[in-house]
Motif scaffolding. Structure first.
Motif, PDB file in Angstrom:
ATOM      1  N   CYS A 122       0.837  -1.200   0.000  1.00  0.00           N
ATOM      2  CA  CYS A 122       0.000   0.000   0.000  1.00  0.00           C
ATOM      3  C   CYS A 122       0.875   1.254   0.000  1.00  0.00           C
ATOM      4  O   CYS A 122       1.879   1.328   0.715  1.00  0.00           O
ATOM      5  CB  CYS A 122      -0.896  -0.013   1.246  1.00  0.00           C
ATOM      6  N   HIS A 124       0.072   4.043   1.153  1.00  0.00           N
ATOM      7  CA  HIS A 124      -0.177   4.905   2.312  1.00  0.00           C
ATOM      8  C   HIS A 124       0.921   4.705   3.357  1.00  0.00           C
ATOM      9  O   HIS A 124       1.776   5.557   3.533  1.00  0.00           O
ATOM     10  CB  HIS A 124      -1.574   4.627   2.911  1.00  0.00           C
ATOM     11  N   GLY A 126       2.416   1.334   3.718  1.00  0.00           N
ATOM     12  CA  GLY A 126       3.172   0.107   3.430  1.00  0.00           C
ATOM     13  C   GLY A 126       2.568  -1.217   3.829  1.00  0.00           C
ATOM     14  O   GLY A 126       3.245  -2.247   3.765  1.00  0.00           O
ATOM     15  N   CYS A 127       1.306  -1.259   4.221  1.00  0.00           N
ATOM     16  CA  CYS A 127       0.694  -2.560   4.520  1.00  0.00           C
ATOM     17  C   CYS A 127       0.502  -3.339   3.212  1.00  0.00           C
ATOM     18  O   CYS A 127       0.361  -2.735   2.154  1.00  0.00           O
ATOM     19  CB  CYS A 127      -0.667  -2.365   5.191  1.00  0.00           C
ATOM     20  N   CYS A 138      -6.712  -2.261   1.175  1.00  0.00           N
ATOM     21  CA  CYS A 138      -5.682  -2.325   2.215  1.00  0.00           C
ATOM     22  C   CYS A 138      -6.361  -2.553   3.561  1.00  0.00           C
ATOM     23  O   CYS A 138      -7.262  -1.803   3.955  1.00  0.00           O
ATOM     24  CB  CYS A 138      -4.880  -1.024   2.255  1.00  0.00           C
ATOM     25  N   CYS A 140      -5.205  -2.131   6.534  1.00  0.00           N
ATOM     26  CA  CYS A 140      -4.755  -1.271   7.644  1.00  0.00           C
ATOM     27  C   CYS A 140      -5.646  -0.040   7.846  1.00  0.00           C
ATOM     28  O   CYS A 140      -6.126   0.210   8.943  1.00  0.00           O
ATOM     29  CB  CYS A 140      -3.314  -0.846   7.429  1.00  0.00           C
ATOM     30  N   HIS A 141      -5.877   0.753   6.805  1.00  0.00           N
ATOM     31  CA  HIS A 141      -6.681   1.974   6.961  1.00  0.00           C
ATOM     32  C   HIS A 141      -7.762   2.075   5.895  1.00  0.00           C
ATOM     33  O   HIS A 141      -8.361   3.120   5.716  1.00  0.00           O
ATOM     34  CB  HIS A 141      -5.785   3.225   6.926  1.00  0.00           C
ATOM     35  N   GLY A 142      -7.954   0.992   5.163  1.00  0.00           N
ATOM     36  CA  GLY A 142      -9.090   0.924   4.251  1.00  0.00           C
ATOM     37  C   GLY A 142      -8.911   1.516   2.861  1.00  0.00           C
ATOM     38  O   GLY A 142      -9.890   1.669   2.128  1.00  0.00           O
ATOM     39  N   SER A 143      -7.705   1.862   2.460  1.00  0.00           N
ATOM     40  CA  SER A 143      -7.530   2.391   1.094  1.00  0.00           C
ATOM     41  C   SER A 143      -7.954   1.339   0.074  1.00  0.00           C
ATOM     42  O   SER A 143      -7.794   0.136   0.300  1.00  0.00           O
ATOM     43  CB  SER A 143      -6.073   2.758   0.833  1.00  0.00           C
ATOM     44  N   PRO A 155      -7.078   6.487   2.861  1.00  0.00           N
ATOM     45  CA  PRO A 155      -6.153   7.638   2.845  1.00  0.00           C
ATOM     46  C   PRO A 155      -5.003   7.578   1.832  1.00  0.00           C
ATOM     47  O   PRO A 155      -4.304   8.576   1.659  1.00  0.00           O
ATOM     48  CB  PRO A 155      -5.592   7.656   4.265  1.00  0.00           C
TER      49      PRO A 155
END
Ligand code: FES
Length: 175
Positions: A122, A124, A126-127, A138, A140-143, A155
């Motif tokens: 990702c 954002h 890096g996940c 993603c 981690c934060h939903g991208s 994000p």
């Protein structure tokens, strides 16, 4: 062994001539003389063998170079590592793989004639993103990203990094 004798006998005769001895040894020669002849013969034989080896190695190398087949980019189209057989990915699906740099990646086949690959990291923070067909998400934060790697929901603000690929003889490879 036979060859060694063929080489050493003339050498021994030469050594004996040089020492002002008869070509063939006689029983009345002392052991010191015989030892001296033997040592000098061995020394000369060793030098010849070493020189022969050097010449042989040099000739072998030259021959090897001469026989090495010439290759040109036209003869062997340069291809990167194979990711998968094209037939193994149905249109509309994706396959995870490891990119040459060791990063997780996905190979997508959005249409029957199109293959795309993306680094699955990702942009954002890096996940690792997951393929959720037809795009990515993603955890981690939903991208979210579409099948072309473009951001469809933050994000994250940057597209996934595309990995160039091509199809050669039915194999999808890194381009
Ligand atoms: S790391 Fe992927 S959305 Fe934040």
């Amino acid at each position: 062994m036979k060859m060694m004798r063929r080489v050493l006998l003339p050498l021994r005769a030469k050594v004996r001539r040089k020492l002002a001895l008869l070509t063939r040894g006689t029983p009345d020669e002392g052991p010191a003389v015989q030892e001296d002849v033997k040592r000098r013969t061995a020394l000369r034989g060793g030098l010849i063998a070493a020189a022969t080896t050097v010449v042989g190695v040099a000739a072998g190398s030259a021959l090897g170079l001469a026989r090495r087949p010439e290759t040109s980019p036209e003869d062997s189209p340069s291809t990167g590592p194979v990711i998968a057989a094209a037939a193994d990915i149905t249109a509309g699906s994706a396959k995870p793989f490891t990119a040459p740099n060791g990063a997780p990646a996905y190979l997508l086949r959005p249409t029957p004639d199109t293959f795309l690959a993306f680094n699955a990291t990702c942009t954002h923070q890096g996940c690792p993103v997951s393929y959720v067909g037809p795009g990515f998400r993603c955890p981690c934060h939903g991208s979210t990203f579409d099948e072309n790697g473009r951001v469809t929901g933050g994000p994250a603000r940057a597209s996934l990094i595309e990995i160039p690929v091509k199809v050669v003889d039915g194999q999808v490879t890194i381009a």
